[in-house]
Each structure stands twice: as C-alpha cells, then as structure tokens.
Design a protein around this motif. Structure first.
Motif, short mmCIF file in Angstrom:
data_model
loop_
_atom_site.label_atom_id
_atom_site.label_comp_id
_atom_site.label_asym_id
_atom_site.label_seq_id
_atom_site.Cartn_x
_atom_site.Cartn_y
_atom_site.Cartn_z
N ASP A 11 -3.67 4.13 1.10
CA ASP A 11 -3.62 3.54 2.43
C ASP A 11 -4.87 2.68 2.61
O ASP A 11 -6.00 3.18 2.54
CB ASP A 11 -3.58 4.64 3.49
CG ASP A 11 -3.45 4.09 4.90
OD1 ASP A 11 -3.26 2.87 5.04
OD2 ASP A 11 -3.55 4.88 5.86
N ASN A 70 3.34 -4.58 15.18
CA ASN A 70 2.25 -4.80 14.23
C ASN A 70 1.69 -6.22 14.36
O ASN A 70 2.19 -7.05 15.12
CB ASN A 70 2.71 -4.51 12.80
CG ASN A 70 3.84 -5.41 12.35
OD1 ASN A 70 3.79 -6.62 12.53
ND2 ASN A 70 4.87 -4.82 11.74
N ALA A 105 -1.81 -4.63 2.45
CA ALA A 105 -1.92 -3.62 3.51
C ALA A 105 -0.79 -3.82 4.51
O ALA A 105 -0.41 -4.95 4.82
CB ALA A 105 -3.27 -3.72 4.20
N GLN A 163 -1.09 -3.62 10.95
CA GLN A 163 -1.53 -2.53 11.80
C GLN A 163 -0.78 -2.56 13.13
O GLN A 163 -0.50 -3.62 13.69
CB GLN A 163 -3.03 -2.63 12.07
CG GLN A 163 -3.88 -2.56 10.79
CD GLN A 163 -3.73 -1.23 10.09
OE1 GLN A 163 -3.93 -0.18 10.69
NE2 GLN A 163 -3.37 -1.28 8.82
N GLU A 173 0.84 -1.19 0.00
CA GLU A 173 0.00 0.00 0.00
C GLU A 173 0.89 1.25 0.00
O GLU A 173 2.07 1.20 0.33
CB GLU A 173 -0.91 0.01 1.23
CG GLU A 173 -0.15 0.13 2.55
CD GLU A 173 -1.08 0.31 3.74
OE1 GLU A 173 -2.30 0.47 3.55
OE2 GLU A 173 -0.57 0.31 4.88
N ASP A 190 -6.92 -0.81 4.69
CA ASP A 190 -7.00 -1.53 5.96
C ASP A 190 -6.69 -3.01 5.81
O ASP A 190 -6.27 -3.66 6.76
CB ASP A 190 -8.39 -1.36 6.58
CG ASP A 190 -8.66 0.08 6.99
OD1 ASP A 190 -7.69 0.79 7.32
OD2 ASP A 190 -9.84 0.49 6.97
N GLU A 191 -6.95 -3.56 4.63
CA GLU A 191 -6.69 -4.98 4.40
C GLU A 191 -6.27 -5.19 2.96
O GLU A 191 -6.45 -4.31 2.11
CB GLU A 191 -7.93 -5.80 4.71
CG GLU A 191 -9.16 -5.42 3.93
CD GLU A 191 -10.39 -6.20 4.36
OE1 GLU A 191 -11.37 -6.18 3.59
OE2 GLU A 191 -10.39 -6.81 5.44
#
Length: 919
Positions: free
Chosen positions: A198, A276, A229, A232, A152, A200-201
């Motif tokens: 950007d 992460n 991605a 997180q 990403e 999220d998955e």
C-alpha cells in the motif's frame, strides 16, 4: 578470451548490481600497521575476507573484518594495488564490490584496505585475487518477461528467459535494485513472485536477475516497473440550501457520479461526498426541483468550481459552507447565473467558468433572478405567460434579446406579490467571515456615475470608508443572521448631489449615507459580487432634511486590495483608455481619458470631452498595481489602480487617488489600444449594433449609408459621417444659423456644428470594435456646451439587418396617422411614468386622437412584436421592412394574421413618422 554477449557486457558493469558475487580458489593476504601516534592508543586490526579467485566479467564482494580494542573504526579506504580495468564500488565501506574485466589468460590482482580508528591510528591488509579466463565458455543470455505497470497491493510474476549455447543455466538470483514498497519471493527460480504494498504515491522500481551457467559465466538484466497508487478518497461535505426547497431532493453531479441528499424543513442540506482524487479536475453541479406549482418542469441549478478546488475552499474540516463559497446555495440566483453562461454545456474548466463570470454584471443577474422568482411563484395565483415559442429556461435566459423583452414585460406589465428586496434577501448567501483587517475596494458594475469606494474593515467590527468625492468617515460593521454585511456610518457622509422630486418640487439635494446593506449574489474570482442597498437622507441647500430614509441600490462587488489582479510592467507601455484617470473638479460624471504611457515611464493625459491635456505625468507599477502620477510637489496627484476583473471590454478597476492630504476613490474600465490605425471610410459604411459589456443588454443601431449619411435607430435627424485625419469616426449634425434646419456641412459658415459623436478605435476583431464614444454639443459660437464619454463595443452586421423592434428602437418613436378627413392621430412610444402611484418607469404608448381624446397604455415586446391596447382592442405591431427613409409596419388585432391592408408605410424623413391616410 571468450566471446561475451553484448547485453552481458553492458549489464555486468552496472554498479547497481554490486551485491552479486561469484568466485572460488585460493589467495594470500599481507598485513601492515602504522606507528601509533599516541602511545596510549592501541592500533586497530584488519583482515580481508573473500574469494581468492573469480570468473572474468563477474562481480565480487570482499569484506574487511576490522576491530579496535580501545576505540572504534572510523574510516575504510579500499584501493587496487595491482591490476588493470577493475572497478571498485563502495570503496569507503567495510564491504567493497569489484567489477572484474575480461582477461586473456588467468590474471592476478591485488586489493588493499586501510582502516583508521577514532584516534587516527591505522592498519592495512592486502588480498590477492585470481581472475579466471573462461576462454572456452560462452556467456549465457537472459531477458525478463512481464508487466511494466501494476497497481498497489497486487501480486504477479516476472519470468527470466535464459539460454546458454554451450551449456546450461545452473542458478538464478533476483534482487530489487531501486524503489520501495515491493517484496520478492522465490528469488532463486526462473520465475519470481512480486508483491506490491500500500503506497501513497506512484513508485518507479527496478528489479534485476543474474543467471549463471555451468562454466561459471554470468549474465544480468534489469526490468523497470511502475507501481501505481490507488487514488485517495476522503469524505468531503457540502452544506448548503435550496430556496423554496423544504424536504426536497438535491443532486450533486461530478464527472460520471451523482450523489443525492434530502433537504430539511428549511431547505438546508448536508451532502457528504466520498470520491477519489481522479474527480478533482471535474466541475461540480448542484440541481434541485424548483417546486413551482406553475412551472414544475423548471429546476434549480448551480454551477460550481472543480471538486478539487471546492475541497481546498473547505479547509481542514472538509466541510464547505455558503460563507466559504456562495455556489452551495441553490435557487433563482444560481439558476439565472447558470443560464447566463456562454456555451454552458461545454464548460469543463474553472478558467472557462471564471472567464464567463468576468462578463456578468451583478445587476443583470439580480434582475434575471427576480424575473425567474416571479415566474416560478406566479402572478397573484395565475401563471405568467412565457414568450412565444419558449418552453425551457435555456431558451428564455440564453437569448439576450428575448430575456430583455420578457423581463420588461414582467416588471412593467404585472404587479408583484412580493417586494423585490425581500426576494433578494431570501436568495442571497452569507458574506464571508472577517477575521483580520481587510482593505477593500467596492467596484460598481455600472461606471457612468462616480461611486467607487474604499473600505477598511477591522475584525472588532469597526472600520472606515473613502468615497469618490473624497468624503470619508468611520463606521461599524456586522454580519447579521441572514448573512448580510451591514455597514452603519457613525456620522452621515455626503455621497453626492442628486436631482430629486420632493413634494412636487424638482431640485438638487445632498445625498447623505446612513447605512449600507450588502447582499452576496455570487463570487467572481476574488471578488464578492452583490447588491449594496443603502439608506440615504436628502438635505436641501438650507441644511434641512427633506427625506430621512431614501433607498439607493448599487450593484457591484468587494475585492481585497491584496487580491487585485496584477499587471506586468512590460505590458503597460502604449495608449490606454482609462475611465476617470483624471476628472476635473466639479464634474458629476466619470470622465474617461486617453493616457499615453511611454516606455521610459513618462505619460500624457487627454480628456477629450472637456478639452483637457497634460504631459506632466509619469507611470510605474508597484506590487502589480499600475500607478499614474500627475503633476509634482504640492500639485502631485497619484492614481493607484486595483484591477478587480476583466470583462468583455477591458479591465475593471477601482483607483485610490491621493492629492496632498486628500484621498479619493475612482472606478471604471481601462483598455489598451490594440490597433495603431483607426477607421477608414471603407470600414464605416454599413449597419452597426452597439453592445455594452457585462451582459448589460443595451443594443443601439447605427447605420451609415453609401453617401455617408448616418442614422441611429429610428432617427429623423441625419448625421454626416466622416473619418478624420486620426482615424476617428465622427458623426456630425450641422444646423443653419438662421432656420436651424439640417445642413450637410458648415457651408462656408452658414451652418454650425451642433452635435458630434466620436468613435475612437482601441481594438478590433472580426468586425467587433472596442471604441471610446464621446458625445458633445456645441453652441452657435463654436464653444463646447457639454461632453460625455464612455467605452463600448460596436459590432458590424452582415448588411442592414433590422427585422424586429426592440425597446431602444421604439423608444421615442412618434407616428402621425393622417386620416381621410384631413385630421390626424399621434402615437408616441416612450418610457414614462404611467401614473403617480407607480414608482417604476413603464414603456407606454401615448395616443392623441383627432377628437382631442388622450390615451396612455403600456406596451411590451414579444419576439420583436409590440403588443398594446388601443380603444379597448388588443393590438400588435410588427416590423415588416426597414429602409432608409421608410418603415413598413403591420398593425392589426392581436392574434390575427397580417394582411396587405394592415401594412402601413411610415415616412421617416421628418420629426415624426408620417403615416399616409388609408386608400
């Protein structure tokens, strides 16, 4: 007709590329309107706009420009009025895509659209399109070159490599077909720039390019791309403490990362971790220095669950505290627990960790933690000596024999500076908060006595309990400032009858519960394991309180009933060994049974130790819990089994027993029979070690010789071994009715069966046997005098392999030393009380000398060698050779080398081991 590249033929028909268009030329349009069904409603209007001609095998878009002066357009319907092999896409929209076929010669087709307004009036228009045959123009070809996986928030290029055999490429057109988070620039060039956003998955996207040659022919292709991605990250905080760790460093290790914090003056730490999601599957370990003056090289350690599971336990605040998970408390308990794990360095998953926890008895853990605490804090300012050859905690706690020897030496040979319970209080963690009513079972770790219980704890601090004997009562509960769960019974509850020595009088007294304090040691799955320290008063048969505050300690764990392990109905049919499935009234011990549970739901129950049998039983599974129902009507007894965990032998449970208005608790182990055969005589000859489950280190030796004479440990009493018709191994002792001497058989009634030990096989795996062991005694009239059963494991050794002493072997060893003058010295190794001041049993050597003097001295084992003091001299005794009727020992001053003169051969054929006089 032109020759078309195969990839072009496939891709040109892709409906995903419906927005690509190409065409030129003229055409015609015809309009039609339907009668107005409502004279107050005006009909709509519609006109088709678009190219009047297009190349074969291309995609064309036509638009319907519709309006309604007194309403709105509610429906579009496109159709092919004339023409073959034309595909319509989005035929219910204002714009329609047409995928045109190959044709032989220019071909006309007619397309129509009908629109409907919101009041049902319709209008129609037609459009004629000429498909141009490119008979003399070859279609181009194209491929996309570039990466197939990107991160990403990155930028990169894709290149369309196109060629045309009879002309040149005149245009490029790039487009995103599916997926999100991707933008394209320079879409009219051979090289397109792709930028990822950007996300999220992970996203799968499809990008297409269409190229056109100078004759109007096109080619298209697609490119699939995985946009990954980034993992997180979020701040997750562990709040715990290090025992004896004021202003100390604590390290958290997960995968290849280590995070460090410093404790405050109370040993508490707050350790924020920002990693992460790629670390979520890694186990977490905490470590800290022990700050021991005596062994500074020994560090504390705590093995935790995976990083992801810790975050889940922390809840929404992302802060994990010890009331949510006991592993964040680092000290002697967590360290002893870590070194009790099998193959600890290779444990990588929570499942492996939990399987290890299932085999750990909280009592053994607490004792090992106490030993470590003593070791680190010294013996009244002096260093405790480690066993010979031991330099690390792994060597000490990783060897069951060694740690068993060492802790007996520590607890029996040295005075402790601190009360054991006070040490435990300093180490235990906070009991989890109780915010809603909990239905709990308490499962003791050692199942010989009947002490399983049920508790109901309400969030307002009230509750109740039901004991094994059916006695019950109300209570209040609280969690004190140290995190200890305190249970106070409103009225003393009779726990059981117990034998005690009060004022030099041994008698049976009623034990009445007053309070219980539960110290959390560790968490085993859904079970909170620890120590139940209870205050009990003793009442004699006249109702007089003879002891108002007697201390009772029980090791075990609390499990919520709803969190008990669930059983499958399909797994139940078969023969089960179940502790206390039916214990006849009046028995003090838990009596195991054989339960035959049939596929049709019927059952039979046998209690071998008391010759009980019934086939008036049935079983069922309710909410994942096994239920066994014995009897019917007013005589029905219902057992509901709540499985707390699975240990090395079987399933540990606490049962709720209902009989009419009465309720009881039961606890024990249940094991399903895995073999249908049993023992045979070829299996039983050899050396077996008895090893209990849950790391309880009790090791007994059973040797069965070729002539089927059996002995247990150092045993003067011969037993006859046989396998009965049911495959049960029987060890039997026969006595002469007149002389009480040993016999091999009953000898036509001259001898009677005095003792019998039965081993019924339930499971075996590579010379490891799970058995139901029943010990029975009989009178000369043949009636059973007593019986008691348990479940255990016996492990067959490679040959007779007894090369060292252990406490089980030495206990009750009597040695008679014959002196040259005909006199004798008697030595008796046993577990006894050394003096009235000592409340703990000690392993001691009692000596009766020929001159009538008597001496009692403690002994301990170090690597299988017994050490003790005789007549003021430090001595040691090792086992040199073990044979059927003799033991060869070496007895000499401690630290010296064993010589031939020090070796003594003991004749083991008698009640005492006979040591002949020195030559």
């Amino acid at each position: 007709m032109k020759s078309t590249h195969s990839s072009f033929r496939f891709l040109a028909c892709s409906t995903a590329l419906s927005v690509f268009l190409y065409g030129c030329g003229g055409g015609s349009s015809d309009k039609d309107t339907s009668p107005n069904p409502d004279q107050g409603n005006r009909v709509p209007t519609v006109t088709i706009n678009g190219d009047n001609s297009a190349q074969e095998s291309s995609v064309v878009t036509l638009n319907a420009a519709a309006s309604d002066s007194d309403g709105s357009i509610s429906k579009y319907a496109w159709s092919i009025t004339s023409g073959d092999n034309v595909t319509l896409n989005n035929s219910d929209q204002a714009s329609v895509d047409l995928t045109l076929p190959d044709v032989n010669g220019d071909t006309q087709i007619t397309i129509s659209v009908t629109v409907t307004d919101n009041d049902g009036a319709t209008a129609r228009d037609e459009h004629t399109l000429t498909i141009v045959d490119n008979a003399d123009n070859q279609a181009p070809s194209v491929v996309i070159n570039g990466v197939t996986e990107v991160d990403e928030q990155s930028e990169f290029n894709l290149t369309a490599t196109a060629s045309d055999n009879d002309g040149e490429i005149v245009s490029y057109f790039w487009q995103l077909i599916s997926g999100e988070g991707v933008t394209l620039s320079d879409t009219d060039k051979a090289q397109v720039t792709v930028a990822t956003a950007d996300i999220d998955e992970d996203q799968q996207v499809t990008i297409a390019v269409m190229v056109t040659d100078d004759g109007g022919a096109i080619a298209m292709t697609q490119h699939r791309l995985l946009v990954k991605a980034s993992a997180q990250t979020q701040v997750f905080t562990l709040k715990g403490r290090v025992n004896n760790g004021a202003n100390s460093t604590v390290n958290l290790t997960v995968g290849d990362k280590t995070v460090t914090a410093t404790t405050n003056g109370s040993g508490e730490f707050s350790l924020p971790v920002e990693l992460n999601e790629s670390y979520d599957s890694h186990l977490v370990k905490l470590s800290a220095p022990s700050n021991s003056v005596f062994f500074p090289e020994f560090n504390f350690v705590s093995q935790l669950l995976t990083f992801g599971e810790l975050k889940q336990r922390a809840g929404n605040d992302n802060i994990l505290t010890e009331d949510e998970y006991s592993g964040v408390s680092v000290g002697a308990i967590s360290t002893a627990l870590y070194y009790m794990l099998d193959d600890r360095e290779n444990i990588t998953t929570t499942e492996q960790l939990e399987n290890n926890y299932d085999r750990i008895y909280s009592g053994e853990l607490a004792i090992n933690a106490n030993v470590l605490h003593m070791l680190l804090n010294g013996n009244q300012g002096e260093t405790y000596p480690l066993p010979t050859g031991v330099t690390t905690l792994g060597q000490l706690f990783g060897n069951n024999l060694l740690i068993s020897e060492f802790r007996e030496r520590m607890l029996d040979s040295y005075l402790s500076d601190t009360d054991d319970n006070q040490k435990l209080i300093a180490e235990t963690t906070t009991y989890p908060a109780i915010n809603e009513t909990q239905q709990l079972v308490f499962a003791p770790g050692f199942n010989l006595f009947t002490i399983g219980r049920h508790y109901t704890l309400n969030p307002d601090g009230t509750g109740s309990t039901v004991l094994e004997n059916g006695n019950s009562g109300e209570l209040t509960w609280s969690i004190d400032a140290a995190g200890i769960l305190i249970l106070e019974y409103k009225v003393p509850i009779t726990l059981r009858m117990g034998v005690h020595n009060i004022n030099e009088k041994t008698d049976a007294y009623e034990e009445q519960l007053l309070t219980s304090a539960f110290y959390t040691v560790f968490q085993r799955g859904n079970t909170i394991e620890g120590v139940l320290d209870e205050s009990i008063r003793l009442v004699d048969k006249n109702g007089t309180v003879v002891e108002s505050n007697y201390d009772n300690v029980v090791y075990g764990g609390f499990t919520e009933k709803q969190n008990a392990a669930k059983l499958s109905e399909a797994d139940i049919p078969g023969t089960w060994f179940i502790d206390d499935v039916f214990t006849p009234e009046g028995l003090y011990f838990t009596e195991p049974a054989i339960a035959n549970l049939m596929a049709d739901g019927s059952a039979s129950i046998e209690v071998p130790s008391v010759d009980f049998y019934t086939n008036n039983a049935k079983w069922q599974v309710t909410n994942g819990n096994l239920e066994i129902i014995s009897g019917s009507g007013d005589n029905e007894t219902r057992f509901t089994y709540y499985v707390t965990h699975k240990d090395e032998v079987g399933y540990a449970f606490v049962a709720s027993v209902t009989k009419g208005d009465q309720q009881f608790a039961r606890n024990g182990i249940m094991v399903k029979q895995q073999t249908a055969t049993g023992f045979n005589e070829n299996d039983i000859v050899g050396h077996f070690k008895e090893v209990s489950g849950q790391r309880i280190h009790y090791t007994g030796n059973l040797i069965i010789y070729d002539d089927l004479i059996a002995r247990e440990d150092i045993d003067w009493e011969d037993k006859v071994a046989r396998v009965d018709e049911n495959g049960v191994l029987q060890l039997e002792t026969y006595l002469d009715r007149d002389t009480l001497e040993l016999c091999r058989t009953n000898d036509n009634g001259r001898c009677f069966l005095s003792k019998q030990t039965s081993y019924r096989l339930f499971a075996n795996d590579t010379n490891q046997y799970v058995v139901m062991l029943t010990e029975s005694g009989f009178g000369s009239n043949g009636e059973r005098a007593y019986g008691i059963s348990k479940i255990t494991r016996i492990v067959k050794q490679d040959g007779i392999n007894i090369t060292r002493f252990d406490y089980g072997m030495l206990n009750s060893l009597r040695v008679r030393e014959h002196l040259p003058n005909g006199q004798k010295n008697d030595y008796f190794f046993s577990e006894l009380y050394i003096s009235d001041e000592e409340s703990e049993p000690r392993y001691a050597l009692s000596v009766s000398y020929a001159n009538d003097e008597h001496e009692v001295t403690p002994f301990y084992l170090d690597n299988g060698i017994a050490y003790f003091t005789l007549a003021g001299k430090s001595m040691q005794m090792s086992l040199e050779q073990f044979e059927r009727d003799t033991l060869t020992v070496c007895l000499h001053e401690a630290g010296a080398t064993c010589t031939d003169a020090d070796k003594k051969q003991l004749d083991m054929r008698w009640n005492v081991a006979e040591m002949p006089p020195a030559q």
